[in-house]
Design an enzyme around this catalytic site. Structure first.
Site, PDB file in Angstrom:
ATOM      1  N   HIS A  75       8.316  -7.907  -2.440  1.00 54.83           N
ATOM      2  CA  HIS A  75       9.266  -7.051  -1.717  1.00 54.83           C
ATOM      3  C   HIS A  75      10.349  -6.496  -2.646  1.00 54.83           C
ATOM      4  O   HIS A  75      10.964  -5.486  -2.323  1.00 54.83           O
ATOM      5  CB  HIS A  75       9.970  -7.846  -0.613  1.00 54.83           C
ATOM      6  CG  HIS A  75       9.337  -7.743   0.746  1.00 54.83           C
ATOM      7  ND1 HIS A  75       8.896  -6.555   1.285  1.00 54.83           N
ATOM      8  CD2 HIS A  75       9.108  -8.684   1.704  1.00 54.83           C
ATOM      9  CE1 HIS A  75       8.423  -6.777   2.512  1.00 54.83           C
ATOM     10  NE2 HIS A  75       8.530  -8.061   2.776  1.00 54.83           N
ATOM     11  N   HIS A  95       4.617 -12.715  -1.489  1.00 50.36           N
ATOM     12  CA  HIS A  95       5.066 -11.673  -0.559  1.00 50.36           C
ATOM     13  C   HIS A  95       6.552 -11.349  -0.758  1.00 50.36           C
ATOM     14  O   HIS A  95       6.921 -10.188  -0.943  1.00 50.36           O
ATOM     15  CB  HIS A  95       4.798 -12.150   0.871  1.00 50.36           C
ATOM     16  CG  HIS A  95       5.176 -11.179   1.929  1.00 50.36           C
ATOM     17  ND1 HIS A  95       4.277 -10.293   2.482  1.00 50.36           N
ATOM     18  CD2 HIS A  95       6.364 -10.922   2.542  1.00 50.36           C
ATOM     19  CE1 HIS A  95       4.895  -9.552   3.387  1.00 50.36           C
ATOM     20  NE2 HIS A  95       6.160  -9.911   3.445  1.00 50.36           N
ATOM     21  N   GLU A  96       7.379 -12.380  -0.726  1.00 51.36           N
ATOM     22  CA  GLU A  96       8.822 -12.117  -0.837  1.00 51.36           C
ATOM     23  C   GLU A  96       9.169 -11.570  -2.220  1.00 51.36           C
ATOM     24  O   GLU A  96       9.987 -10.661  -2.353  1.00 51.36           O
ATOM     25  CB  GLU A  96       9.642 -13.383  -0.543  1.00 51.36           C
ATOM     26  CG  GLU A  96       9.336 -14.042   0.799  1.00 51.36           C
ATOM     27  CD  GLU A  96       9.325 -13.095   1.986  1.00 51.36           C
ATOM     28  OE1 GLU A  96      10.102 -12.127   1.992  1.00 51.36           O
ATOM     29  OE2 GLU A  96       8.514 -13.329   2.920  1.00 51.36           O
ATOM     30  N   GLY A 130       8.813 -16.661   8.366  1.00 55.61           N
ATOM     31  CA  GLY A 130       8.327 -17.348   7.173  1.00 55.61           C
ATOM     32  C   GLY A 130       9.355 -17.387   6.056  1.00 55.61           C
ATOM     33  O   GLY A 130       9.679 -18.440   5.512  1.00 55.61           O
ATOM     34  N   ALA A 131       9.875 -16.214   5.708  1.00 56.43           N
ATOM     35  CA  ALA A 131      10.834 -16.134   4.612  1.00 56.43           C
ATOM     36  C   ALA A 131      11.457 -14.755   4.598  1.00 56.43           C
ATOM     37  O   ALA A 131      11.020 -13.862   5.325  1.00 56.43           O
ATOM     38  CB  ALA A 131      10.142 -16.398   3.282  1.00 56.43           C
ATOM     39  N   MET A 132      12.490 -14.581   3.751  1.00 53.61           N
ATOM     40  CA  MET A 132      13.230 -13.326   3.743  1.00 53.61           C
ATOM     41  C   MET A 132      13.576 -12.907   2.321  1.00 53.61           C
ATOM     42  O   MET A 132      14.079 -13.703   1.532  1.00 53.61           O
ATOM     43  CB  MET A 132      14.504 -13.506   4.598  1.00 53.61           C
ATOM     44  CG  MET A 132      15.344 -12.260   4.685  1.00 53.61           C
ATOM     45  SD  MET A 132      14.437 -10.904   5.477  1.00 53.61           S
ATOM     46  CE  MET A 132      15.147  -9.515   4.623  1.00 53.61           C
ATOM     47  N   GLU A 133      13.323 -11.622   2.055  1.00 55.02           N
ATOM     48  CA  GLU A 133      13.375 -11.088   0.692  1.00 55.02           C
ATOM     49  C   GLU A 133      14.750 -10.618   0.217  1.00 55.02           C
ATOM     50  O   GLU A 133      14.831  -9.740  -0.648  1.00 55.02           O
ATOM     51  CB  GLU A 133      12.396  -9.912   0.604  1.00 55.02           C
ATOM     52  CG  GLU A 133      12.821  -8.649   1.413  1.00 55.02           C
ATOM     53  CD  GLU A 133      12.209  -8.530   2.787  1.00 55.02           C
ATOM     54  OE1 GLU A 133      11.810  -9.562   3.360  1.00 55.02           O
ATOM     55  OE2 GLU A 133      12.124  -7.404   3.309  1.00 55.02           O
ATOM     56  N   ASN A 134      15.849 -11.183   0.717  1.00 54.35           N
ATOM     57  CA  ASN A 134      17.196 -10.770   0.289  1.00 54.35           C
ATOM     58  C   ASN A 134      17.256 -10.584  -1.225  1.00 54.35           C
ATOM     59  O   ASN A 134      16.746 -11.408  -1.978  1.00 54.35           O
ATOM     60  CB  ASN A 134      18.217 -11.822   0.692  1.00 54.35           C
ATOM     61  CG  ASN A 134      17.971 -12.373   2.066  1.00 54.35           C
ATOM     62  OD1 ASN A 134      18.041 -11.642   3.031  1.00 54.35           O
ATOM     63  ND2 ASN A 134      17.610 -13.638   2.161  1.00 54.35           N
TER      64      ASN A 134
HETATM   65  N1  TRP Z   1      11.113  -9.385   5.962  1.00 58.95           N
HETATM   66  C1  TRP Z   1      10.665 -10.719   6.255  1.00 58.95           C
HETATM   67  C2  TRP Z   1       9.282 -10.803   5.622  1.00 58.95           C
HETATM   68  O1  TRP Z   1       8.343 -10.267   6.105  1.00 58.95           O
HETATM   69  C3  TRP Z   1      10.558 -11.000   7.714  1.00 58.95           C
HETATM   70  C4  TRP Z   1      11.682 -11.725   8.327  1.00 58.95           C
HETATM   71  C5  TRP Z   1      12.267 -12.846   7.887  1.00 58.95           C
HETATM   72  C6  TRP Z   1      12.308 -11.457   9.577  1.00 58.95           C
HETATM   73  N2  TRP Z   1      13.205 -13.271   8.774  1.00 58.95           N
HETATM   74  C7  TRP Z   1      13.247 -12.449   9.797  1.00 58.95           C
HETATM   75  C8  TRP Z   1      12.161 -10.473  10.511  1.00 58.95           C
HETATM   76  C9  TRP Z   1      14.026 -12.484  10.941  1.00 58.95           C
HETATM   77  C10 TRP Z   1      12.943 -10.499  11.661  1.00 58.95           C
HETATM   78  C11 TRP Z   1      13.871 -11.495  11.871  1.00 58.95           C
HETATM   79  O2  TRP Z   1       9.106 -11.305   4.579  1.00 58.95           O
HETATM   80 ZN    ZN Z   2       7.690  -8.973   4.423  1.00 59.32          ZN
END
Ligand code: TRP
Ligand code: ZN
Length: 881
Positions: free
Chosen positions: A307, A303-304, A267-271
């Site tokens: 995080h 959510h992101e 879905g997305a990533m919390e960098n």
């Molecule tokens: N930490 C991310 C979330 O839950 C999850 C996630 C995004 C992820 N991209 C990924 C996990 C690629 C494994 C691989 O918001």
């Molecule tokens: Zn998450």
């Protein structure tokens, strides 16, 4: 067959890293064939490590080393060994500079992990172990480092260069190239690193935090999408405000960036400071996105953003602790959605996900506790168990401690652990210590897999005017865990009197009664709770709001369920009683059909549904939920041996009968719920939801006039919610209007990738004969490609996981085709392949013929040479079970 079996990683083997990386300065030379990554690291021995003479082991994945220096000196060949997966350096001083130059090929990286290209731009995805595809590193979450990142790239092709933290400089590098430097002031593990480079446009806004920090908000998207960013931006601001109000948590940088990318596995990533999102969870206009999409975008943005504190400021010691950040952050995004929308309706959606996806996972070959003890491929553990059951385990602590107690625990958690990489034990300890609570037994929820069964029975003593409620728990065995100890289960409950009123609750021995609901703590295998001063036989309302992730078994009569559906003060339980009633009716019809008996819909069910539909006091969103029958997938789960054909037949029968019996009511409400121009508000989307349920029932009899009505709605809708709902109806009928609507839709939306995903999905989940052949043809459609996860999920995974009728076709054709797709995907993107192959996990639920067919496909997959560890883990565990 594979030449070597992939390794299993165990929690018990955890050791602190022998080295830490205090700082890293990165420089990326982005080029058209390969990219060079130069890193200067300050490396020291870790005082927390007992290993004194350990070599420095930097991990890599598909890397090519260019050079390595220690304190500026090129390393002699006997000081290190290198392979694509490892750089090992011996005899390091206690502290040193380490310069490593690595060459990588983002242009040919189809895994979407590490540095890769999408529509000509560069993006990264480093969680969980993608950073090691960029350079040799201590790629583990407990190594927290200060990062700076310089990006050098062609100015025309890549005008926008982004990374974590604050931008500190930029300039020209000559030869048409330019550079930008970013510094992240917060220490972070490598999985939170991010880089984006390319042609992007930005929507900007500002947020002033409650302590007065002015934050620049940016949403970066590909050209042509700026008009679809406003909802995401509004969601960001709501999330920032909510976290301040509810948890006292503020944003901590001067800039918060979101980038939307179309090729993304999750879905997305919390960098840190630079969240990267699947376009699906950013882009929305009323014409292209449904009410569901609008809600999902708000939730994922929340959510992101959340995080930043639960995940980034306090992170995980190791990947076994994944639920520390994911369960907690899902709980936080759920509460965000519930505070902004309807609590009961949000809760129903949460529980539907849990029951339809997590319960099956917990009953199958991949069952694992929310803190697993081993894994082969960590990417396989980004599961509904870690996320959604993890959130339930947090929610139970909230239920036991109350809102104020939970907040005290959160405050202590941040006071103790800000800037640290910690464990789920640390989280529970903060909750317990802040409240003087004993959560020792509760902690079993982290260690034991499987869905507990809660058996309830009641006995009314008319002479003593008391009601004895007996609660008993058990939990089925799961792989590696034959025996389970009792859980600490919070059971929120109430008792309803004859008129549906809630009775005051006083347990024997207590001085005063509690008005309304209360939370019982079940800690033994069996306990009896005795309520006094109960004037007459009550109907118990148990597990209100789904206060624990368990299967409740209570021998209600049909009349009691109908009574709860009509009267329970807990709206979740009203819905749940209706679902239970529907489940019973459907299972009985399945049994009748299997035995060749004629099918008949019980009148009590029709009348319960009529009451719900005609109760205009009821929230229309709740009514829409209550009028929707349990899915075919859920019915398969509750059967001893699932029979997909008969389940489909019985469910269609009930839909047709309800369509006929209530035809005038469906029409009246369909017409009553008409609205003006689209707005995304709780009220308006609730009405659309109910109206579209009415439409779907109106069409269940497939009468010409009703199909024309659906087609008319399809053609005239000014929003995707209504257009999609009408198309979903038409996609399931063999009628010329179906072909017309599908082709009209494809013409209308051919340039909108996310809308075409809906088009693929509706066809993949159709119950019409010939669906598999049609789906095969769609893989040739120009909008489809195996390299884009959204396309694969829309067409292939939807078919495998949301079309039980055709996936489980008795001749095995569905299985065979899906297995072919898994094999093709395995060479492109193993993470996506392993999500698709999981559709075979429940093979034991089916008859022996289907079991044999599914096992054969799993074996065929396992026989592939060079199969990824991702797919290997899922397929081999499925067969072992
Ligand atoms: N930490 C991310 C979330 O839950 C999850 C996630 C995004 C992820 N991209 C990924 C996990 C690629 C494994 C691989 O918001
Ligand atoms: Zn998450």
């Amino acid at each position: 067959m594979r030449t070597e079996t992939p390794q299993t990683i165990y929690l018990k083997d955890y050791l602190p890293s022998p080295y830490i990386i205090d700082r890293i300065d990165l420089k990326f030379e982005l080029r058209e064939v390969d990219t060079e990554v130069e890193a200067r690291m300050v490396i020291t021995r870790n005082p927390a490590s007992a290993e004194v003479n350990a070599p420095l082991v930097l991990v890599g994945d598909a890397l090519e080393l260019v050079s390595v220096k220690i304190d500026g000196e090129t390393l002699a060949a006997d000081r290190y060994t290198v392979s694509p997966t490892e750089l090992v350096i011996r005899d390091l001083p206690d502290s040193c500079f380490c310069d490593v130059v690595t060459r990588i090929q983002p242009q040919t990286n189809t895994t979407l992990s590490g540095l890769y290209k999408s529509n000509d731009n560069f993006y990264t995805q480093c969680e969980a172990e993608g950073f090691r595809r960029i350079m040799y590193y201590l790629d583990r979450p407990d190594v927290m480092t200060r990062f700076s990142t310089t990006i050098v790239a062609d100015k025309q092709k890549y005008p926008v260069l982004l990374s974590n933290g604050n931008k500190v400089g930029e300039g020209d590098s000559g030869k048409g190239r330019h550079w930008v430097k970013w510094v992240d002031p917060f220490r972070k593990p490598a999985y939170l690193f991010a880089l984006v480079a390319g042609k992007l446009v930005v929507l900007e806004d500002h947020f002033r935090t409650r302590s007065g920090r002015e934050v620049l908000l940016q949403i970066w998207v590909e050209h042509g999408n700026l008009d679809k960013c406003h909802h995401a931006m509004a969601s960001v601001k709501r999330a920032m405000k909510w976290d301040e109000d509810r948890f006292g948590l503020e944003y901590d940088l001067d800039i918060y960036m979101i980038v939307a990318v179309s090729d993304f596995t999750m879905g997305a990533m919390e960098n840190k400071g630079l969240n990267i999102f699947n376009t699906k969870y950013v882009l929305a206009r009323p014409e292209t996105a449904t009410d569901w999409d609008f809600g999902a975008i708000e939730a994922v943005i929340g959510h992101e953003y959340f995080h930043n504190w639960t995940g980034n400021r306090v992170t995980c010691r190791d990947w076994f602790q994944l639920s520390l950040k994911e369960g907690l952050t899902v709980f936080r995004d759920q509460e965000f959605s519930m505070d902004l929308g309807s609590r009961a309706v949000e809760r129903i959606d949460q529980v539907k996900t849990l029951r339809s996806a997590q319960f099956p996972e917990d009953a199958g070959p991949m069952a694992h506790p929310i803190r697993p003890t081993s894994y082969i491929e960590i990417n396989n553990f980004y599961t509904v168990t870690i996320y959604e059951k993890g959130a339930e385990v947090i929610r139970m602590q909230h239920t036991l401690l109350g809102e104020a107690g939970f907040r005290k625990g959160m405050d202590l958690y941040f006071r103790r652990h800000d800037g640290q990489a910690v464990t789920t034990e640390d989280f529970v300890a903060a909750m317990a210590d802040a409240n003087g609570a004993d959560l020792e037994q509760f902690k079993r929820w982290y260690d034991q897999a499987g869905t507990p069964v809660l058996r309830a029975s009641g006995q009314y003593d008319a002479e003593q005017h008391c009601y004895r409620l007996t609660l008993a728990q058990s939990c089925p065995a799961t792989p590696g865990q034959p025996e389970k100890l009792p859980f600490h289960i919070p059971v929120k409950m109430g008792l309803l009197g004859i008129e549906g009123q809630t009775l005051p609750l006083r347990l024997r021995g207590e001085a005063e009664a509690i008005q309304g609901s209360r939370v019982l703590s079940l800690t033994d295998a069996e306990q009896t709770f005795e309520f006094v001063d109960i004037p007459c036989q009550p109907v118990p309302s148990l597990l209100q709001g789904f206060s624990a992730p368990v299967k409740l078994e209570m021998a209600y009569t049909d009349a009691e369920l109908a009574f709860l559906l009509a009267h329970d003060s807990d709206e979740f339980n009203r819905w749940d009683a209706g679902q239970k009633l529907a489940e019973r009716v459907l299972l009985a019809l399945v049994a009748d059909a299997q035995a060749g008996r004629p099918l008949q819909l019980p009148e009590h069910f029709t009348s319960a549904m009529r009451q719900v539909l005609n109760n205009e006091q009821l929230d229309p969103a709740l009514a829409a939920q209550a009028l929707s029958l349990p899915t075919e997938g859920w019915l398969a789960e509750v059967m001893e041996v699932a029979d997909p054909d008969t389940i489909h037949q019985a469910r269609q029968f009930v839909r047709r009968k309800l369509a006929q019996a209530l035809s005038a009511d469906w029409l009246r409400h369909y017409q009553r719920l008409t609205q003006g121009a689209y707005v995304w508000t709780g009220d308006a989307s609730a009405k659309r939801a109910l109206r579209n349920v009415c439409l779907s029932y109106l069409c269940a009899g497939e009468q010409e006039q009703e199909l024309q009505r659906a087609h008319e709605q399809f053609m005239q809708a000014d929003n995707m919610t209504d257009q999609q709902a009408a198309l979903a109806v038409l996609a399931n009928v063999a009628h010329p209007l179906r072909e017309h609507a599908l082709s009209h839709f494809a013409d209308q939306w051919q340039d909108e990738a996310l809308v075409m995903d809906k088009w693929l999905q509706m066809q993949a989940t159709s119950c019409l004969p010939g669906t598999l052949e049609h789906v095969k043809q769609l893989t040739q459609h120009r909008c489809f490609t195996l390299t884009n996860p959204n396309k694969v999920y829309a067409l292939i995974r939807s078919f495998a996981s949301a079309n039980p009728l055709h996936f489980h076709a008795a001749d095995g054709s569905g299985y065979h085709w899906v297995a072919d797709q898994v094999l093709a995907l395995d060479g492109i993107n193993p993470q996506v392949a392993s999500r698709v192959v999981s559709a075979f996990n429940r093979w034991k639920k089916y008859d022996t013929a289907r079991q044999g067919l599914m096992k054969a496909e799993l074996q065929r997959i396992l026989a592939k040479e060079g199969l990824s560890p991702d797919v290997f883990e899922i397929a081999s565990k499925a067969l072992q079970a």
